[in-house]
Design an enzyme around this catalytic site. Structure first.
Site, PDB file in Angstrom:
ATOM      1  N   ARG A 237       1.094  -1.117  -0.434  1.00 55.20           N
ATOM      2  CA  ARG A 237       0.288   0.388  -0.106  1.00 55.20           C
ATOM      3  C   ARG A 237       0.179   1.096  -0.347  1.00 55.20           C
ATOM      4  NH1 ARG A 237      -2.628  -3.336  -1.224  1.00 55.20           N
ATOM      5  NH2 ARG A 237      -4.412  -3.915  -0.946  1.00 55.20           N
TER       6      ARG A 237
ATOM      7  N   SER B 197     -12.250  -1.656   2.956  1.00 62.91           N
ATOM      8  CA  SER B 197     -10.652  -1.648   3.737  1.00 62.91           C
ATOM      9  C   SER B 197     -10.486  -0.346   4.096  1.00 62.91           C
ATOM     10  CB  SER B 197      -9.934  -2.285   3.702  1.00 62.91           C
ATOM     11  OG  SER B 197      -9.908  -3.629   2.729  1.00 62.91           O
TER      12      SER B 197
ATOM     13  N   GLU C 292      -5.772   3.090   6.191  1.00 62.60           N
ATOM     14  CA  GLU C 292      -5.929   3.154   4.852  1.00 62.60           C
ATOM     15  C   GLU C 292      -5.995   4.601   4.071  1.00 62.60           C
ATOM     16  OE1 GLU C 292      -5.740  -0.846   3.277  1.00 62.60           O
ATOM     17  OE2 GLU C 292      -6.852  -0.002   1.003  1.00 62.60           O
TER      18      GLU C 292
HETATM   19  C1  LIG Z   1     -15.673  -0.792  -2.429  1.00 62.76           C
HETATM   20  C2  LIG Z   1     -14.199  -0.327  -2.845  1.00 62.76           C
HETATM   21  C3  LIG Z   1     -13.740  -1.158  -2.207  1.00 62.76           C
HETATM   22  C4  LIG Z   1     -12.201  -1.382  -2.477  1.00 62.76           C
HETATM   23  N1  LIG Z   1     -11.159  -2.553  -2.657  1.00 62.76           N
HETATM   24  C5  LIG Z   1     -10.077  -2.193  -2.979  1.00 62.76           C
HETATM   25  C6  LIG Z   1      -9.016  -3.330  -2.868  1.00 62.76           C
HETATM   26  O1  LIG Z   1      -9.398  -4.563  -3.076  1.00 62.76           O
HETATM   27  N2  LIG Z   1      -7.490  -3.306  -2.832  1.00 62.76           N
HETATM   28  C7  LIG Z   1      -7.347  -1.892  -2.763  1.00 62.76           C
HETATM   29  O2  LIG Z   1      -6.410  -1.789  -3.037  1.00 62.76           O
HETATM   30  N3  LIG Z   1      -8.062  -1.118  -2.731  1.00 62.76           N
HETATM   31  C8  LIG Z   1      -9.708  -0.826  -2.633  1.00 62.76           C
HETATM   32  N4  LIG Z   1     -10.028  -0.198  -2.623  1.00 62.76           N
HETATM   33  C9  LIG Z   1      -9.807   1.722  -2.066  1.00 62.76           C
HETATM   34  C10 LIG Z   1      -9.649   2.382  -3.854  1.00 62.76           C
HETATM   35  O3  LIG Z   1     -11.063   1.528  -4.854  1.00 62.76           O
HETATM   36  C11 LIG Z   1      -8.533   2.254  -4.071  1.00 62.76           C
HETATM   37  O4  LIG Z   1      -7.057   2.572  -3.342  1.00 62.76           O
HETATM   38  C12 LIG Z   1      -8.257   2.793  -5.334  1.00 62.76           C
HETATM   39  O5  LIG Z   1      -6.748   2.672  -5.815  1.00 62.76           O
HETATM   40  C13 LIG Z   1      -7.802   4.735  -5.426  1.00 62.76           C
HETATM   41  O6  LIG Z   1      -8.683   5.246  -6.648  1.00 62.76           O
HETATM   42  P1  LIG Z   1      -8.896   6.697  -6.508  1.00 62.76           P
HETATM   43  O7  LIG Z   1      -8.996   7.223  -8.060  1.00 62.76           O
HETATM   44  O8  LIG Z   1     -10.176   6.507  -6.236  1.00 62.76           O
HETATM   45  O9  LIG Z   1      -7.785   7.341  -6.284  1.00 62.76           O
HETATM   46  P2  LIG Z   1      -9.105   9.272  -4.560  1.00 62.76           P
HETATM   47  O10 LIG Z   1      -9.181   8.246  -3.486  1.00 62.76           O
HETATM   48  O11 LIG Z   1      -9.612   9.469  -5.751  1.00 62.76           O
HETATM   49  O12 LIG Z   1      -7.480   9.035  -3.880  1.00 62.76           O
HETATM   50  C14 LIG Z   1      -6.520   7.998  -3.463  1.00 62.76           C
HETATM   51  C15 LIG Z   1      -5.261   8.977  -2.943  1.00 62.76           C
HETATM   52  O13 LIG Z   1      -4.524   8.572  -4.566  1.00 62.76           O
HETATM   53  C16 LIG Z   1      -3.846   9.913  -4.881  1.00 62.76           C
HETATM   54  N5  LIG Z   1      -4.073  10.397  -6.759  1.00 62.76           N
HETATM   55  C17 LIG Z   1      -5.400   9.942  -6.957  1.00 62.76           C
HETATM   56  N6  LIG Z   1      -4.994   9.915  -8.708  1.00 62.76           N
HETATM   57  C18 LIG Z   1      -3.532   9.875  -8.522  1.00 62.76           C
HETATM   58  C19 LIG Z   1      -2.939  10.556  -9.737  1.00 62.76           C
HETATM   59  N7  LIG Z   1      -3.807  10.498 -10.991  1.00 62.76           N
HETATM   60  N8  LIG Z   1      -1.876  11.433  -9.335  1.00 62.76           N
HETATM   61  C20 LIG Z   1      -1.134  10.970  -8.667  1.00 62.76           C
HETATM   62  N9  LIG Z   1      -2.385  10.899  -7.285  1.00 62.76           N
HETATM   63  C21 LIG Z   1      -3.135  10.415  -7.616  1.00 62.76           C
HETATM   64  C22 LIG Z   1      -5.538  11.593  -4.164  1.00 62.76           C
HETATM   65  O14 LIG Z   1      -4.352  12.520  -3.998  1.00 62.76           O
HETATM   66  C23 LIG Z   1      -5.213  10.496  -3.239  1.00 62.76           C
HETATM   67  O15 LIG Z   1      -3.920  10.336  -2.157  1.00 62.76           O
HETATM   68  C24 LIG Z   1     -11.561  -0.315  -2.565  1.00 62.76           C
HETATM   69  C25 LIG Z   1     -12.713   1.175  -2.342  1.00 62.76           C
HETATM   70  C26 LIG Z   1     -13.792   0.766  -2.089  1.00 62.76           C
HETATM   71  C27 LIG Z   1     -14.443   1.769  -1.942  1.00 62.76           C
END
Ligand SMILES: Cc1cc2nc3c(=O)[nH]c(=O)nc-3n(C[C@H](O)[C@H](O)[C@H](O)COP(=O)(O)OP(=O)(O)OC[C@H]3O[C@@H](n4cnc5c(N)ncnc54)[C@H](O)[C@@H]3O)c2cc1C
Length: 302
Positions: free
Chosen positions: A175, A225, A295
């Site tokens: 992570r 999570s 997380e």
């Molecule tokens: C129902 C559910 C299930 C999930 N299951 C998992 C799982 O199985 N495994 C897992 O790892 N995660 C899981 N997640 C968490 C999440 O989906 C992941 O962490 C995902 O990678 C976050 O991506 P995001 O685009 O939504 O990022 P955001 O929530 O928009 O941002 C998260 C972080 O990434 C940064 N960020 C976003 N885009 C960029 C970019 N282009 N450049 C630089 N920084 C950036 C943001 O600044 C922030 O710090 C889950 C979430 C939900 C709601």
């Protein structure tokens, strides 16, 4: 603020600039106050200019993808949120590689991989984030993680310069990666996959998706999570053993279906979620000696 917006209007068309934008719409928790400014650049040049501008003028900024790992304070965010989303969502296939914009959803990339009989991305098909967001936390599930499939990443430095990083330069760990520590903004990712069989790839994705629906409270807003997996333990089990299944603060609850998830029962505030996270950490620490680490990223004042 007025001067500031005038400068931004020289970089972005007006319909890509949102003032006092509610972050409820942009996070999967469906909580949080308003961001002073929410900007949606259309391309890497605009994005780079915005980053340079924020730096030059000492304005705080935060990059958002799909908001699926994010808790925004109820008091909002006194800075600029820059969305790297649909304008950056191109997905192209080149041999065994997939070239994806940072705003492409992992589900879309997984779909493209399946249609092109490319295997290796199945683990990520149900993670509801963008490719850019997935680079930050080295998103992973069911034994796979981004580290296994990334060939290289194109990003902007905090100075707005473009850089290319190989997999080993990304500092991927559990992570984590160097994206946050180096203040990078991810633009594009090349994934390297393996030739496979479309039917088998689909069967694997269907199996993992059924597992998610069975084990996770997908019917409620959440950020997945809430806690990182502590070494030698599972956060959900520690929380369940501490007797916290179903424990609530306001509209936020520890999911009874999966204690590792904090869910919004419909009317939760970010404060409810935050206070519940604190309570869970305290109770688990007291009972087991293990200190859970969030997380979910938090922005604004808590
Ligand atoms: C129902 C559910 C299930 C999930 N299951 C998992 C799982 O199985 N495994 C897992 O790892 N995660 C899981 N997640 C968490 C999440 O989906 C992941 O962490 C995902 O990678 C976050 O991506 P995001 O685009 O939504 O990022 P955001 O929530 O928009 O941002 C998260 C972080 O990434 C940064 N960020 C976003 N885009 C960029 C970019 N282009 N450049 C630089 N920084 C950036 C943001 O600044 C922030 O710090 C889950 C979430 C939900 C709601």
């Amino acid at each position: 603020m007025k001067n500031h917006i005038d400068t931004i209007k020289k970089i972005l068309p007006e319909d890509r600039i949102f003032i006092n934008e509610s972050m409820k719409k942009h996070t999967t928790f469906r909580t949080g106050g308003a961001a002073d400014l929410f900007l949606m650049p259309e391309n890497a040049e605009q994005l780079s200019e915005l980053i340079r501008l924020c730096r030059r003028e000492g304005r705080e900024y935060f990059i958002i993808g799909n908001g699926s790992n994010l808790l925004v304070s109820d008091r909002g965010y006194r800075g600029i949120i820059i969305a790297v989303t649909e304008a950056f969502s191109d997905i192209e296939v080149s041999g065994n590689e997939i070239h994806a914009g940072a705003g492409a959803l992992l589900s879309g990339i997984a779909d493209t991989a399946r249609k092109n009989s490319l295997s290796g991305f199945e683990f990520a098909s149900g993670i509801p984030g963008t490719a850019g967001g997935a680079m930050v936390m080295n998103a992973g599930a069911y034994g796979g993680e981004m580290k296994d499939v990334v060939k290289s990443v194109e990003a902007l430095t905090p100075e707005g310069e473009r850089v290319n990083l190989s997999n080993s330069e990304m500092g991927f760990g559990y992570r984590k990666s160097i994206v946050k520590s180096e203040g990078l903004t991810v633009l594009k990712i090349i994934f390297s996959l393996n030739p496979g069989n479309e039917g088998e790839i689909k069967a694997k994705m269907d199996e993992l998706s059924a597992k998610r629906r069975e084990k996770q409270p997908l019917e409620f807003p959440s950020a997945g999570s809430t806690f990182k997996r502590p070494e030698g333990h599972f956060a959900g089990k520690l929380i369940m053993d501490a007797g916290l299944a179903g424990f609530s603060v306001g509209g936020a609850s520890v999911s009874e279906k999966h204690c590792g998830f904090i869910i919004n029962r419909g009317n939760a505030t970010s404060d409810d979620v935050y206070r519940l996270i604190k309570k869970v950490r305290e109770v688990v620490k007291e009972g087991s000696g293990v200190l859970l680490e969030s997380e979910v990223m938090m922005i604004g004042d808590f």
